[in-house]
Design a protein around this motif. Structure first.
Motif, PDB file in Angstrom:
ATOM      1  N   THR A  41      27.192 104.774  34.066  1.00 16.91           N
ATOM      2  CA  THR A  41      28.317 103.840  34.084  1.00 16.91           C
ATOM      3  C   THR A  41      28.201 102.938  32.863  1.00 16.91           C
ATOM      4  OG1 THR A  41      28.469 103.961  36.473  1.00 16.91           O
ATOM      5  CG2 THR A  41      29.444 102.020  35.437  1.00 16.91           C
ATOM      6  N   TYR A  42      28.990 103.221  31.857  1.00 17.47           N
ATOM      7  CA  TYR A  42      28.986 102.443  30.613  1.00 17.47           C
ATOM      8  C   TYR A  42      30.436 102.057  30.306  1.00 17.47           C
ATOM      9  CZ  TYR A  42      24.890 105.566  30.169  1.00 17.47           C
ATOM     10  OH  TYR A  42      23.758 106.311  30.394  1.00 17.47           O
ATOM     11  N   ARG A  43      30.634 100.825  29.889  1.00 14.04           N
ATOM     12  CA  ARG A  43      32.004 100.346  29.709  1.00 14.04           C
ATOM     13  C   ARG A  43      32.660 101.001  28.476  1.00 14.04           C
ATOM     14  NH1 ARG A  43      29.991  94.592  27.468  1.00 14.04           N
ATOM     15  NH2 ARG A  43      30.588  94.828  25.276  1.00 14.04           N
ATOM     16  N   SER A  93      23.740 100.420  26.343  1.00 17.24           N
ATOM     17  CA  SER A  93      22.605  99.590  25.927  1.00 17.24           C
ATOM     18  C   SER A  93      21.448 100.457  25.433  1.00 17.24           C
ATOM     19  CB  SER A  93      22.045  98.765  27.072  1.00 17.24           C
ATOM     20  OG  SER A  93      23.021  98.246  27.860  1.00 17.24           O
ATOM     21  N   ASP A 108      20.163 106.457  29.123  1.00 18.72           N
ATOM     22  CA  ASP A 108      20.189 107.911  28.919  1.00 18.72           C
ATOM     23  C   ASP A 108      21.337 108.356  28.006  1.00 18.72           C
ATOM     24  OD1 ASP A 108      17.983 108.214  30.501  1.00 18.72           O
ATOM     25  OD2 ASP A 108      19.109 108.696  32.314  1.00 18.72           O
TER      26      ASP A 108
HETATM   27  C1  LIG Z   1      30.513  98.109  36.443  1.00 16.03           C
HETATM   28  C2  LIG Z   1      29.309  98.408  35.579  1.00 16.03           C
HETATM   29  C3  LIG Z   1      29.419  98.335  34.204  1.00 16.03           C
HETATM   30  C4  LIG Z   1      28.328  98.621  33.385  1.00 16.03           C
HETATM   31  N1  LIG Z   1      28.482  98.587  32.031  1.00 16.03           N
HETATM   32  C5  LIG Z   1      27.475  98.990  31.236  1.00 16.03           C
HETATM   33  C6  LIG Z   1      27.662  99.093  29.828  1.00 16.03           C
HETATM   34  O1  LIG Z   1      28.718  98.792  29.297  1.00 16.03           O
HETATM   35  N2  LIG Z   1      26.640  99.552  29.081  1.00 16.03           N
HETATM   36  C7  LIG Z   1      25.433  99.876  29.629  1.00 16.03           C
HETATM   37  O2  LIG Z   1      24.545 100.310  28.913  1.00 16.03           O
HETATM   38  N3  LIG Z   1      25.215  99.754  30.952  1.00 16.03           N
HETATM   39  C8  LIG Z   1      26.202  99.333  31.772  1.00 16.03           C
HETATM   40  N4  LIG Z   1      26.004  99.234  33.111  1.00 16.03           N
HETATM   41  C9  LIG Z   1      24.649  99.468  33.653  1.00 16.03           C
HETATM   42  C10 LIG Z   1      24.298 100.944  33.660  1.00 16.03           C
HETATM   43  O3  LIG Z   1      25.237 101.652  34.419  1.00 16.03           O
HETATM   44  C11 LIG Z   1      22.889 101.183  34.218  1.00 16.03           C
HETATM   45  O4  LIG Z   1      21.984 100.595  33.330  1.00 16.03           O
HETATM   46  C12 LIG Z   1      22.542 102.648  34.449  1.00 16.03           C
HETATM   47  O5  LIG Z   1      21.176 102.734  34.762  1.00 16.03           O
HETATM   48  C13 LIG Z   1      22.837 103.509  33.262  1.00 16.03           C
HETATM   49  O6  LIG Z   1      22.586 104.863  33.566  1.00 16.03           O
HETATM   50  P1  LIG Z   1      21.376 105.645  32.900  1.00 16.03           P
HETATM   51  O7  LIG Z   1      20.118 105.041  33.463  1.00 16.03           O
HETATM   52  O8  LIG Z   1      21.572 107.053  33.371  1.00 16.03           O
HETATM   53  O9  LIG Z   1      21.477 105.478  31.438  1.00 16.03           O
HETATM   54  C14 LIG Z   1      27.081  98.952  33.961  1.00 16.03           C
HETATM   55  C15 LIG Z   1      26.972  99.026  35.353  1.00 16.03           C
HETATM   56  C16 LIG Z   1      28.075  98.754  36.160  1.00 16.03           C
HETATM   57  C17 LIG Z   1      27.947  98.868  37.649  1.00 16.03           C
END
Ligand SMILES: Cc1cc2nc3c(=O)[nH]c(=O)nc-3n(C[C@H](O)[C@H](O)[C@H](O)COP(=O)(O)O)c2cc1C
Length: 499
Positions: free
Chosen positions: A159-161, A175, A179
């Motif tokens: 979930t990345y914006r 960020s 992943d």
């Molecule tokens: C609504 C929402 C928005 C998010 N936006 C971002 C974002 O813009 N960038 C980011 O890196 N993580 C964002 N996150 C957090 C990531 O989803 C979280 O760190 C997640 O572990 C990322 O997946 P990964 O571990 O597979 O990389 C958001 C989470 C939520 C619930």
């Protein structure tokens, strides 16, 4: 199931869906309505059926919000669970795995309409601008981004914006260390574009699993399948070959070419502040758009609790994972773990309830909770309480902090710990990623010469008597369950309250 429409029917049957038929502007007005309604704990999900200027589309926001019942439904559990019960039940489900199945692409709802190339115009979708100072309209907030590592082949849903830049251009902010960014960097090192599928209308379960980190080799489709006890149905994206949810509302496919970036941000965040200032972020060049009929865009507003879409589910999943870590390492006596959603989306405060079994037990639990991978990020306050304190009840936790903690001897500070530039508590941005943690031992002092006085509790027998007479006495609601009772004279020791 992983079909948003079935999920909506379930929450509507619970009386937890509010349809808004009047026209609403996605530019700030929708965000303001979401903010005001969701300021009340347990507020309903909001289905905007007539986003102004975007006929034929709908927007769902506050899908989970601060509702325990909607989170339970999302995990496939019965509504009515209390926080610790929900954590325990979800914890068991999150450990299961079930691989997705590929279904017939031609019959899949997500392929009801497919637009390609120049026919794609994402500005026709009701992407909200939530806050006045947001950098633009955000098409991807209640979203998952699907990518595959170009070398290992590992699939990720994150979930990345995503900010909308043009008819076929979407900014992607990931960020460092996440992943999706690792996949992108690996592709760019090879001089290749990264294929991406982004889902903008989804079952909340996919957002719940997409916003937790399960390790580089875990496919979040497997986690979602395990939780719901049935495989997620997917179809192969015709442009990228990536598996996309067959019942998704809105999906785009495209590529992020090496070095292709664009200014992105800021966006109002879970801290209640705007996050990082505007800066460069990778750009998805969209080549195909898949839509269901009357598609629903899922929007996730970030703000302080209880408005924040992610606060409750992030808090509960962090608690569940820390509880698992304690079990796996064999730390005994843990009675419950809770992260409070009001503490900056559950990131800021963790409470561990334990039955103290040896000298230093509470200090051990505190130190571990402070640095476990599940809870090390951001957390500022780590509190240990005894087994007679429900960690999910702030009234009880504050009571314990004020009667069982002596700050001179029961508080430690850890410095230079893992945090984030999103923490607004320090003015100097360069310092923000260096956090600090306070460890609060709010457990009974077990050192000699022993307790000065017993805690005042109502008697076990009398409690049962009153519960039996509850209706006769004309008392309202179900009888509350006190955290502990004074045992009957015959039985030694203090009793936990009956479940
Ligand atoms: C609504 C929402 C928005 C998010 N936006 C971002 C974002 O813009 N960038 C980011 O890196 N993580 C964002 N996150 C957090 C990531 O989803 C979280 O760190 C997640 O572990 C990322 O997946 P990964 O571990 O597979 O990389 C958001 C989470 C939520 C619930």
């Amino acid at each position: 199931m992983t079909d948003l429409r079935e999920w909506l029917a379930s929450v509507e049957a619970l009386g937890q869906l509010q349809r808004i038929a009047a026209p609403v502007d996605p530019d700030e007005e929708l965000g303001a309505i979401n903010y005001l309604v969701a300021s009340r704990e347990g507020a309903p999900a909001l289905l905007f059926e007539n986003p102004r200027g975007h006929p034929g589309c709908r927007v769902l926001s506050n899908s989970l919000g601060s509702s325990l019942d909607r989170l339970a439904v999302t995990y496939g559990l019965e509504p009515g669970l209390r926080p610790l019960e929900l954590i325990a039940a979800a914890r068991e489900r999150v450990g299961r795995r079930q691989a997705p199945v590929e279904v017939d692409a031609a019959a899949a709802p997500v392929n009801a309409t497919v637009r390609r190339g120049e026919d794609v115009d994402l500005t026709t979708l009701p992407a909200p601008k939530f806050w006045p100072l947001d950098g633009g309209r955000y098409i991807g907030t209640g979203t998952v981004v699907i990518t595959r590592h170009p070398e290992t082949g590992a699939l990720n849903l994150g979930t990345y914006r995503q900010m909308l830049h043009g008819p076929r251009e979407v900014g992607l902010y990931v960020s460092p260390g996440k992943d999706g960014l690792q996949h992108l960097q690996a592709a760019w090192r090879r001089g290749e574009p990264l294929p991406v599928a982004a889902v903008y209308g989804l079952h909340p379960l996919l957002m719940v699993v997409g916003s937790q980190s399960f390790g580089a080799n875990t496919n979040e489709y497997d986690v979602a399948g395990g939780i719901q006890g049935a495989p997620v149905e997917v179809v192969r994206g015709e442009v990228t070959g990536l598996p996309i949810p067959a019942a998704a509302e809105i999906v785009v496919e495209g590529f992020v070419r090496p070095g292709d970036e664009h200014g992105e941000g800021p966006l109002g965040e879970f801290t209640g502040y705007y996050g990082r200032p505007a800066g460069a972020a990778p750009l998805i060049r969209v080549e195909a758009l898949h839509l269901r009929a009357q598609p629903i865009l899922t929007a996730a507003m970030a703000a302080e609790y209880p408005v924040c879409e992610q606060a409750l589910f992030i808090a509960l999943s962090r608690a569940a994972r820390l509880w698992d870590d304690f079990d796996q390492l064999g730390v005994p006596g843990i009675r419950g773990v809770y992260a409070h959603p009001a503490a900056a989306s559950g990131f800021g405060l963790v409470v561990v309830s334990l039955e103290q079994r040896y000298a230093g037990h509470a200090a051990q639990a505190l130190a571990f909770a402070a640095q476990s991978p599940a809870t090390a990020y951001y957390t500022k306050w780590i509190v240990a309480v005894d087994e007679d304190v429900d960690p999910s009840d702030l009234n009880q936790v504050l009571w314990a902090m004020c009667v069982r903690c002596h700050p001179m001897q029961d508080v430690e500070v850890l410095r230079q710990t893992w945090s984030t530039p999103l923490d607004p508590s320090q003015n100097d941005e360069a310092l923000r990623p260096y956090g600090a943690k306070v460890l609060v031992n709010a457990c009974r002092d077990q050192r000699p010469p022993g307790h000065t006085a017993p805690r005042a509790l109502i008697g076990e027998r009398t409690y049962r008597q009153v519960v039996e007479r509850w209706d006769e006495l004309g008392l309202a609601g179900p009888p509350p369950r006190p955290p502990a009772l004074e045992p009957d004279a015959a039985s030694p020791g203090r009793a936990a309250a009956p479940a």
